[in-house]
Motif scaffolding. Structure first.
Motif, short mmCIF file in Angstrom:
data_model
loop_
_atom_site.label_atom_id
_atom_site.label_comp_id
_atom_site.label_asym_id
_atom_site.label_seq_id
_atom_site.Cartn_x
_atom_site.Cartn_y
_atom_site.Cartn_z
N ALA A 32 0.84 -1.20 0.00
CA ALA A 32 0.00 0.00 0.00
C ALA A 32 0.88 1.25 0.00
CB ALA A 32 -0.94 -0.01 1.20
N SER A 33 1.93 1.22 0.79
CA SER A 33 2.86 2.35 0.85
C SER A 33 3.53 2.59 -0.50
CB SER A 33 3.91 2.07 1.93
OG SER A 33 4.86 3.09 1.98
N LEU A 34 3.89 1.52 -1.20
CA LEU A 34 4.52 1.65 -2.51
C LEU A 34 3.57 2.24 -3.54
CD1 LEU A 34 6.59 -1.65 -2.77
CD2 LEU A 34 7.47 0.68 -2.55
N LEU A 63 -3.77 -5.04 -4.11
CA LEU A 63 -2.74 -4.01 -4.01
C LEU A 63 -1.70 -4.16 -5.12
CD1 LEU A 63 -2.38 -3.95 -0.15
CD2 LEU A 63 -3.15 -2.04 -1.59
N THR A 64 -1.38 -5.39 -5.51
CA THR A 64 -0.45 -5.61 -6.61
C THR A 64 -1.05 -5.09 -7.92
OG1 THR A 64 0.53 -7.52 -5.52
CG2 THR A 64 0.81 -7.36 -7.91
N LEU A 65 -2.33 -5.34 -8.13
CA LEU A 65 -3.02 -4.83 -9.32
C LEU A 65 -3.00 -3.30 -9.31
CD1 LEU A 65 -4.81 -5.22 -11.84
CD2 LEU A 65 -6.78 -5.27 -10.28
N TRP A 66 -3.29 -2.70 -8.17
CA TRP A 66 -3.28 -1.23 -8.08
C TRP A 66 -1.87 -0.69 -8.30
CZ3 TRP A 66 -6.69 -0.65 -3.08
CH2 TRP A 66 -8.03 -0.95 -3.41
N PHE A 67 -0.85 -1.39 -7.81
CA PHE A 67 0.52 -0.96 -8.06
C PHE A 67 0.81 -0.96 -9.56
CE2 PHE A 67 4.97 -1.77 -8.90
CZ PHE A 67 5.57 -0.75 -8.17
N ASP A 68 0.43 -2.04 -10.23
CA ASP A 68 0.64 -2.12 -11.68
C ASP A 68 -0.08 -0.99 -12.40
OD1 ASP A 68 2.15 -4.40 -11.26
OD2 ASP A 68 0.56 -5.78 -11.89
N ARG A 69 -1.29 -0.71 -12.00
CA ARG A 69 -2.06 0.38 -12.62
C ARG A 69 -1.45 1.74 -12.30
NH1 ARG A 69 -8.25 -1.48 -11.18
NH2 ARG A 69 -8.36 -3.22 -12.64
N SER A 70 -0.82 1.88 -11.14
CA SER A 70 -0.23 3.18 -10.77
C SER A 70 0.95 3.56 -11.66
CB SER A 70 0.18 3.19 -9.30
OG SER A 70 1.29 2.35 -9.08
N LEU A 71 1.50 2.57 -12.37
CA LEU A 71 2.62 2.85 -13.27
C LEU A 71 2.19 3.70 -14.47
CD1 LEU A 71 4.21 -0.70 -13.27
CD2 LEU A 71 5.17 1.35 -12.19
N ALA A 73 -1.23 5.24 -14.54
CA ALA A 73 -2.42 6.04 -14.21
C ALA A 73 -2.16 7.52 -14.44
CB ALA A 73 -2.80 5.81 -12.75
N THR A 74 -3.21 8.23 -14.85
CA THR A 74 -3.11 9.68 -14.98
C THR A 74 -3.83 10.38 -13.83
OG1 THR A 74 -5.05 9.70 -16.43
CG2 THR A 74 -2.89 9.61 -17.49
N ALA A 75 -4.64 9.62 -13.08
CA ALA A 75 -5.32 10.12 -11.89
C ALA A 75 -5.40 8.97 -10.89
CB ALA A 75 -6.72 10.60 -12.23
N ALA A 76 -5.41 9.29 -9.62
CA ALA A 76 -5.42 8.25 -8.58
C ALA A 76 -6.64 7.33 -8.72
CB ALA A 76 -5.40 8.90 -7.20
N GLU A 77 -7.74 7.88 -9.16
CA GLU A 77 -8.97 7.09 -9.31
C GLU A 77 -8.84 6.02 -10.39
OE1 GLU A 77 -8.74 10.38 -9.17
OE2 GLU A 77 -9.86 10.91 -7.36
N ASP A 78 -7.86 6.17 -11.30
CA ASP A 78 -7.64 5.18 -12.36
C ASP A 78 -7.28 3.80 -11.80
OD1 ASP A 78 -8.08 7.21 -14.16
OD2 ASP A 78 -5.97 7.43 -14.73
N LEU A 79 -6.80 3.76 -10.56
CA LEU A 79 -6.44 2.48 -9.96
C LEU A 79 -7.64 1.55 -9.84
CD1 LEU A 79 -4.20 3.58 -6.95
CD2 LEU A 79 -3.50 3.04 -9.28
N PHE A 80 -8.83 2.13 -9.71
CA PHE A 80 -10.01 1.34 -9.39
C PHE A 80 -10.89 1.06 -10.60
CE2 PHE A 80 -9.23 4.39 -5.78
CZ PHE A 80 -8.42 3.52 -5.08
#
Length: 90
Positions: A32-34, A63-71, A73-80
Protein backbone atom coordinates in the motif's frame (compact mmCIF):
# COMPACT_ATOMS: atom_id res chain seq x y z
CA UNK A 1 10.95 -40.55 31.00
CA UNK A 2 10.67 -37.06 29.47
CA UNK A 3 8.62 -36.53 26.39
CA UNK A 4 10.10 -34.59 23.54
CA UNK A 5 7.81 -32.18 21.72
CA UNK A 6 9.01 -31.08 18.33
CA UNK A 7 7.70 -27.98 16.62
CA UNK A 8 8.58 -27.46 13.01
CA UNK A 9 7.53 -25.00 10.31
CA UNK A 10 4.05 -25.79 9.10
CA UNK A 11 3.03 -27.31 12.43
CA UNK A 12 0.78 -24.28 13.03
CA UNK A 13 1.62 -23.44 16.58
CA UNK A 14 0.01 -20.30 17.98
CA UNK A 15 3.41 -18.58 17.81
CA UNK A 16 3.82 -19.52 14.15
CA UNK A 17 0.29 -18.38 13.28
CA UNK A 18 0.91 -15.01 14.95
CA UNK A 19 4.25 -14.65 13.15
CA UNK A 20 2.77 -15.48 9.75
CA UNK A 21 -0.16 -13.10 10.24
CA UNK A 22 2.26 -10.33 11.17
CA UNK A 23 4.43 -11.08 8.15
CA UNK A 24 1.43 -10.97 5.82
CA UNK A 25 0.21 -7.71 7.37
CA UNK A 26 3.65 -6.20 6.86
CA UNK A 27 3.62 -7.15 3.17
CA UNK A 28 0.19 -5.58 2.71
CA UNK A 29 1.26 -2.37 4.45
CA UNK A 30 4.45 -2.21 2.36
CA UNK A 31 2.55 -2.70 -0.90
CA UNK A 32 0.00 0.00 0.00
CA UNK A 33 2.86 2.35 0.85
CA UNK A 34 4.52 1.65 -2.51
CA UNK A 35 1.31 2.39 -4.42
CA UNK A 36 0.95 5.74 -2.66
CA UNK A 37 4.63 6.60 -3.05
CA UNK A 38 4.61 5.84 -6.77
CA UNK A 39 1.55 8.02 -7.35
CA UNK A 40 3.13 10.85 -5.37
CA UNK A 41 6.49 10.54 -7.17
CA UNK A 42 4.65 10.70 -10.49
CA UNK A 43 3.01 13.95 -9.35
CA UNK A 44 -0.48 12.48 -9.14
CA UNK A 45 -2.71 14.01 -6.50
CA UNK A 46 -4.06 11.42 -4.05
CA UNK A 47 -7.34 12.53 -2.46
CA UNK A 48 -7.99 11.44 1.12
CA UNK A 49 -10.74 8.98 0.13
CA UNK A 50 -8.38 7.25 -2.34
CA UNK A 51 -5.58 7.17 0.26
CA UNK A 52 -7.98 5.61 2.77
CA UNK A 53 -9.14 2.98 0.27
CA UNK A 54 -5.54 2.00 -0.49
CA UNK A 55 -4.34 1.90 3.12
CA UNK A 56 -7.40 -0.01 4.34
CA UNK A 57 -7.11 -2.73 1.66
CA UNK A 58 -5.86 -6.02 3.12
CA UNK A 59 -5.70 -8.05 -0.10
CA UNK A 60 -2.18 -8.38 -1.50
CA UNK A 61 -3.41 -9.33 -4.99
CA UNK A 62 -5.59 -6.21 -5.20
CA UNK A 63 -2.74 -4.01 -4.01
CA UNK A 64 -0.45 -5.61 -6.61
CA UNK A 65 -3.02 -4.83 -9.32
CA UNK A 66 -3.28 -1.23 -8.08
CA UNK A 67 0.52 -0.96 -8.06
CA UNK A 68 0.64 -2.12 -11.68
CA UNK A 69 -2.06 0.38 -12.62
CA UNK A 70 -0.23 3.18 -10.77
CA UNK A 71 2.62 2.85 -13.27
CA UNK A 72 0.44 4.31 -16.05
CA UNK A 73 -2.42 6.04 -14.21
CA UNK A 74 -3.11 9.68 -14.98
CA UNK A 75 -5.32 10.12 -11.89
CA UNK A 76 -5.42 8.25 -8.58
CA UNK A 77 -8.97 7.09 -9.31
CA UNK A 78 -7.64 5.18 -12.36
CA UNK A 79 -6.44 2.48 -9.96
CA UNK A 80 -10.01 1.34 -9.39
CA UNK A 81 -11.24 1.27 -13.00
CA UNK A 82 -11.81 -2.25 -14.28
CA UNK A 83 -10.43 -3.03 -17.71
CA UNK A 84 -10.47 -6.05 -19.99
CA UNK A 85 -6.65 -5.98 -20.03
CA UNK A 86 -6.61 -6.84 -16.28
CA UNK A 87 -8.43 -10.09 -17.01
CA UNK A 88 -5.93 -11.18 -19.66
CA UNK A 89 -2.85 -10.25 -17.63
CA UNK A 90 -3.12 -11.83 -14.16
Amino acid sequence: MKSLVTHYPGHRTMFEETYLEGEAKGKVEDRASLVLRLLEKRGIDVPEDVRERITSCDDLDTLTLWFDRSLTATAAEDLFVESSEDETNP
